[in-house]
Design a protein around this motif. Structure first.
Motif, PDB file in Angstrom:
ATOM      1  N   ARG A 126     -20.287  -7.204  37.039  1.00 13.61           N
ATOM      2  CA  ARG A 126     -21.048  -8.255  37.439  1.00 13.61           C
ATOM      3  C   ARG A 126     -22.721  -7.980  37.685  1.00 13.61           C
ATOM      4  N   LEU A 127     -23.412  -8.842  37.037  1.00 16.99           N
ATOM      5  CA  LEU A 127     -24.913  -8.620  37.305  1.00 16.99           C
ATOM      6  C   LEU A 127     -25.470  -9.341  38.573  1.00 16.99           C
ATOM      7  N   VAL A 128     -25.896  -8.719  39.481  1.00 15.88           N
ATOM      8  CA  VAL A 128     -26.265  -8.969  40.897  1.00 15.88           C
ATOM      9  C   VAL A 128     -27.546  -8.862  41.400  1.00 15.88           C
ATOM     10  N   ARG A 129     -28.201  -9.718  42.220  1.00 19.01           N
ATOM     11  CA  ARG A 129     -29.650  -9.794  42.462  1.00 19.01           C
ATOM     12  C   ARG A 129     -30.083  -8.552  43.769  1.00 19.01           C
ATOM     13  N   ARG A 130     -29.055  -7.976  44.126  1.00 17.61           N
ATOM     14  CA  ARG A 130     -29.305  -7.066  45.171  1.00 17.61           C
ATOM     15  C   ARG A 130     -28.687  -5.676  44.703  1.00 17.61           C
ATOM     16  N   ALA A 131     -28.811  -4.658  45.755  1.00 21.85           N
ATOM     17  CA  ALA A 131     -28.391  -3.548  45.324  1.00 21.85           C
ATOM     18  C   ALA A 131     -26.974  -3.203  44.879  1.00 21.85           C
ATOM     19  N   PRO A 132     -26.529  -2.767  44.065  1.00 25.25           N
ATOM     20  CA  PRO A 132     -25.124  -2.601  43.406  1.00 25.25           C
ATOM     21  C   PRO A 132     -24.456  -1.883  44.548  1.00 25.25           C
ATOM     22  N   ARG A 133     -23.009  -2.517  44.798  1.00 19.68           N
ATOM     23  CA  ARG A 133     -22.312  -1.849  45.895  1.00 19.68           C
ATOM     24  C   ARG A 133     -21.364  -0.710  45.181  1.00 19.68           C
ATOM     25  N   ASP A 134     -20.945  -0.914  43.998  1.00 17.00           N
ATOM     26  CA  ASP A 134     -20.112   0.228  43.148  1.00 17.00           C
ATOM     27  C   ASP A 134     -20.455  -0.060  41.536  1.00 17.00           C
ATOM     28  N   ALA A 135     -19.741   0.834  40.784  1.00 13.18           N
ATOM     29  CA  ALA A 135     -19.879   0.696  39.321  1.00 13.18           C
ATOM     30  C   ALA A 135     -19.435  -0.599  38.611  1.00 13.18           C
ATOM     31  N   THR A 136     -18.821  -1.478  39.389  1.00 12.67           N
ATOM     32  CA  THR A 136     -18.711  -2.681  38.558  1.00 12.67           C
ATOM     33  C   THR A 136     -19.762  -3.715  38.799  1.00 12.67           C
ATOM     34  N   GLU A 137     -21.012  -3.265  39.436  1.00 16.97           N
ATOM     35  CA  GLU A 137     -22.022  -4.293  39.616  1.00 16.97           C
ATOM     36  C   GLU A 137     -23.402  -3.580  38.948  1.00 16.97           C
ATOM     37  N   VAL A 138     -24.062  -4.328  38.453  1.00 12.23           N
ATOM     38  CA  VAL A 138     -25.367  -4.098  37.537  1.00 12.23           C
ATOM     39  C   VAL A 138     -26.724  -4.873  38.320  1.00 12.23           C
ATOM     40  N   ARG A 139     -27.717  -4.126  38.662  1.00 12.42           N
ATOM     41  CA  ARG A 139     -28.602  -4.909  39.123  1.00 12.42           C
ATOM     42  C   ARG A 139     -29.674  -5.604  38.158  1.00 12.42           C
ATOM     43  N   TRP A 140     -30.018  -6.960  38.585  1.00 11.82           N
ATOM     44  CA  TRP A 140     -30.845  -7.587  37.698  1.00 11.82           C
ATOM     45  C   TRP A 140     -31.942  -8.569  38.616  1.00 11.82           C
ATOM     46  N   ASP A 141     -33.088  -8.892  38.051  1.00 14.57           N
ATOM     47  CA  ASP A 141     -33.910  -9.870  38.747  1.00 14.57           C
ATOM     48  C   ASP A 141     -34.257 -10.906  37.752  1.00 14.57           C
ATOM     49  N   PRO A 142     -33.669 -12.237  37.478  1.00 15.97           N
ATOM     50  CA  PRO A 142     -33.870 -12.786  36.317  1.00 15.97           C
ATOM     51  C   PRO A 142     -35.359 -13.504  36.507  1.00 15.97           C
ATOM     52  N   GLU A 143     -35.884 -13.614  37.516  1.00 18.15           N
ATOM     53  CA  GLU A 143     -37.248 -14.407  37.556  1.00 18.15           C
ATOM     54  C   GLU A 143     -38.421 -13.480  37.264  1.00 18.15           C
ATOM     55  N   ARG A 144     -37.871 -12.204  37.619  1.00 17.23           N
ATOM     56  CA  ARG A 144     -38.964 -11.018  37.575  1.00 17.23           C
ATOM     57  C   ARG A 144     -38.658 -10.391  36.018  1.00 17.23           C
ATOM     58  N   GLN A 145     -37.684 -10.657  35.445  1.00 13.00           N
ATOM     59  CA  GLN A 145     -37.150 -10.427  33.930  1.00 13.00           C
ATOM     60  C   GLN A 145     -37.145  -8.799  34.103  1.00 13.00           C
ATOM     61  N   GLN A 146     -36.163  -8.469  35.197  1.00 11.33           N
ATOM     62  CA  GLN A 146     -35.808  -6.843  34.950  1.00 11.33           C
ATOM     63  C   GLN A 146     -34.188  -6.872  35.100  1.00 11.33           C
ATOM     64  N   VAL A 147     -33.865  -5.945  34.288  1.00  7.81           N
ATOM     65  CA  VAL A 147     -32.411  -5.807  34.074  1.00  7.81           C
ATOM     66  C   VAL A 147     -32.105  -4.222  33.976  1.00  7.81           C
ATOM     67  N   ASP A 148     -31.190  -3.846  34.634  1.00  6.94           N
ATOM     68  CA  ASP A 148     -30.648  -2.397  34.566  1.00  6.94           C
ATOM     69  C   ASP A 148     -29.794  -2.361  33.268  1.00  6.94           C
ATOM     70  N   ALA A 149     -30.597  -2.016  32.157  1.00  7.00           N
ATOM     71  CA  ALA A 149     -29.946  -2.140  30.693  1.00  7.00           C
ATOM     72  C   ALA A 149     -28.752  -1.172  30.579  1.00  7.00           C
ATOM     73  N   ALA A 150     -29.022   0.160  31.316  1.00 12.12           N
ATOM     74  CA  ALA A 150     -27.834   1.067  31.233  1.00 12.12           C
ATOM     75  C   ALA A 150     -26.640   0.772  31.630  1.00 12.12           C
ATOM     76  N   GLY A 151     -26.639  -0.142  32.649  1.00 15.88           N
ATOM     77  CA  GLY A 151     -25.298  -0.515  33.236  1.00 15.88           C
ATOM     78  C   GLY A 151     -24.441  -1.511  32.278  1.00 15.88           C
ATOM     79  N   LEU A 152     -25.281  -2.030  31.048  1.00 16.66           N
ATOM     80  CA  LEU A 152     -24.524  -2.748  30.076  1.00 16.66           C
ATOM     81  C   LEU A 152     -24.036  -1.826  29.054  1.00 16.66           C
TER      82      LEU A 152
END
Length: 298
Positions: free
Chosen positions: A32-58
């Motif tokens: 799941r891509l989430v806008r907050r700090a990831p809780r575990d390995a099943t979450e990846v951080r992103w900020d759509p409006e700021r156009q930021q994606v933690d690509a490593a998690g994909l």
């Protein structure tokens, strides 16, 4: 389909949460891509409006399903909210598409959210995926939304556009507002009731998305709507039958315009959209009729 690693944005929304439940129930690994700090390995951080994606998690994902975006019917369309509707879709999709395209091993498929709003008001005319975009804010937004996925298409990733209709479910969307009204005996046709509504049961929406993930021959736009659109009057009558609440009083068009503002054009407008490409691909609807879809939601 074999067990896969699938990334989903908008995973907490109506469609996204149902898709995640379906995939995890069948043993797939969902990121799941989430806008907050990831809780575990099943979450990846992103900020759509700021156009930021933690690509490593994909990395290692077989599919990416992009369903993120502010709710079309959640608020009146003020200039500020229209900007949020656009930015949450266009900026987020652009950032995600660029991140996916830059991966050393990109996914097999990128599925991007869209909507039948792209066609505008079609009146009584039935339209399929070959129809051109309509005029107005919503068609323009959908065109931009789809065009934002260009980086993944250009990288050679199979890209699918999910042009979703009105999802029949109690948990959100247009029907999420209708159910409480009808249960309270306040439901009625909107305006003259002759406008077409192109709907889809939530179950069929999720099944169609999974079908489009699985079939490597499918790309481009797909209308995610039931085969036979119905008028608002027919929707109202079906709701009354299923919920045992006769729909007696119509909601006048001026009242809707006063309550909803620009969004009222979407509610009072007519969209007779058919899922030609989905049917041609061999997809079978579990709840094709409007009464079937309402009963499934209840």
């Amino acid at each position: 389909m074999e067990r896969s690693r699938i990334a989903v944005t908008g995973a907490s929304g109506l469609i996204g949460s149902a898709l995640v439940r379906s995939l995890t129930a069948d043993g797939h690994e969902v990121v799941r891509l989430v806008r907050r700090a990831p809780r575990d390995a099943t979450e990846v951080r992103w900020d759509p409006e700021r156009q930021q994606v933690d690509a490593a998690g994909l990395a290692g994902c077989d599919a990416v399903v992009n369903l993120a975006g502010a709710g079309i019917g959640d608020r009146r369309w003020t200039p500020e909210y229209k900007r949020l509707l656009r930015d949450s879709r266009v900026l987020g999709t652009s950032a995600l598409a660029e991140a996916v395209a830059a991966l050393d091993t990109p996914p097999r498929v990128f599925l991007n959210g869209s909507a039948i709003g792209i066609y505008g008001d079609t009146g009584d005319r039935a339209v399929d995926e070959d129809a051109p975009p309509g005029d107005g804010f919503l068609p323009g937004l959908c065109v931009e939304w789809e065009e934002s996925a260009a980086p993944v298409e250009e990288a050679g990733v199979r890209t699918v556009f999910l042009r979703t209709g009105l999802v029949v479910a109690q948990g959100g969307g247009a029907w999420g507002r209708l159910f409480p009204l009808f249960k309270a005996g306040l439901g009625g046709r909107l305006g003259d009731g002759r406008q077409y509504w192109s709907y889809i049961a939530l179950h069929d929406e999720v099944a169609a998305i999974r079908h489009l993930i699985d079939d490597d021959t499918l790309s481009g736009p797909f209308n995610l709507t039931a085969p036979h659109p119905v008028t608002n009057r027919e929707v109202t009558e079906a709701m009354g039958r299923v919920l045992h609440r006769p729909a007696l009083l119509p909601v006048p068009a001026p009242v809707l315009r006063a309550a909803l503002g620009e969004l009222s054009g979407d509610v009072l407008g007519s969209q007779r959209v058919v899922p030609r490409r989905l049917l041609e691909s061999g997809f079978t609807f579990a709840f094709p009729g409007i009464e079937d879809a309402i009963r499934a939601a209840v």
